[in-house]
Design an enzyme around this catalytic site. Structure first.
Site, PDB file in Angstrom:
ATOM      1  N   ARG A  97      17.057  -9.404  -7.292  1.00 43.49           N
ATOM      2  CA  ARG A  97      16.451 -10.731  -7.090  1.00 43.49           C
ATOM      3  C   ARG A  97      15.464 -11.038  -8.208  1.00 43.49           C
ATOM      4  NH1 ARG A  97      10.946  -9.605  -7.169  1.00 43.49           N
ATOM      5  NH2 ARG A  97      10.094  -8.733  -5.260  1.00 43.49           N
ATOM      6  N   GLY A 117      10.104 -10.769 -11.397  1.00 46.64           N
ATOM      7  CA  GLY A 117      10.804  -9.966 -10.402  1.00 46.64           C
ATOM      8  C   GLY A 117      12.277  -9.705 -10.638  1.00 46.64           C
ATOM      9  N   GLY A 118      12.726  -9.576 -11.854  1.00 45.72           N
ATOM     10  CA  GLY A 118      14.133  -9.294 -12.094  1.00 45.72           C
ATOM     11  C   GLY A 118      14.468  -7.830 -11.896  1.00 45.72           C
ATOM     12  N   HIS A 119      14.712  -7.442 -10.650  1.00 47.72           N
ATOM     13  CA  HIS A 119      15.010  -6.052 -10.317  1.00 47.72           C
ATOM     14  C   HIS A 119      15.433  -5.952  -8.853  1.00 47.72           C
ATOM     15  CE1 HIS A 119      11.133  -6.209  -8.387  1.00 47.72           C
ATOM     16  NE2 HIS A 119      10.580  -6.563  -9.528  1.00 47.72           N
ATOM     17  N   ALA A 120      15.797  -4.747  -8.445  1.00 49.64           N
ATOM     18  CA  ALA A 120      16.073  -4.476  -7.026  1.00 49.64           C
ATOM     19  C   ALA A 120      15.136  -3.364  -6.569  1.00 49.64           C
ATOM     20  CB  ALA A 120      17.529  -4.049  -6.844  1.00 49.64           C
TER      21      ALA A 120
END
Ligand code: TYD
Length: 132
Positions: free
Chosen positions: A96, A48-51
């Site tokens: 996040r 989940g490394g993103h917005a």
């Protein structure tokens, strides 16, 4: 209101037959449109490394534990989720990711939107440009 990431306590109905927790739209700052969960995460992996441009979410550790690391622009905060009777509310436009998944961890995500690849901001520079 509700522009900040925050821990939200959920009802816990304690019973000698086993505990029960529930969540309804009225308890969280958005209407639930989609539910997904992340599980069988191998040790050391990150998710989940993103917005999201629009998606608001509540992340709950249904089993085991993991960390949610959020970046609201200026600084990072780390939330250790290890109980199923609270969740971490994350508004849109927050970078996040999740890491440190324990064996058998299950990350439940209640989302305010249907799935849309266009809602993802996967490039950190683009995120900073949008969020600033
Ligand atoms: P993604 O959200 O990108 O996971 P992570 O951020 O942890 O890498 O989702 C992984 C894949 O699953 C991606 O190809 C899109 C797909 N997916 C759906 O089709 N529907 C959904 O509701 C979600 C959350 C993901």
């Amino acid at each position: 209101m509700n522009k900040e990431t925050e821990k939200i306590d959920l009802p816990k109905v304690e019973d000698e037959r086993g505990n029960l927790t529930f969540v309804e739209n009225s308890q969280i700052p958005f209407s639930i449109k989609r539910v997904y969960w992340v599980y069988d995460v191998p040790g050391g992996q990150e998710r989940g490394g993103h917005a999201f441009k629009e998606q608001k979410e509540l992340i709950v550790s249904l089993s085991g534990s993991f960390d949610v690391v959020i970046n609201a622009g200026s600084e990072e905060s780390r939330f250790h989720l290890n109980r199923s009777y609270y969740g971490l509310y994350i508004p849109n436009l927050i970078w996040r990711y999740m890491e440190n998944f324990s064996t058998n961890a299950v990350a439940l995500v209640l989302a305010s939107t249907l799935y849309s690849a266009d809602d993802y901001v996967r490039d950190y520079d683009e995120f900073e440009a949008i969020a600033s």
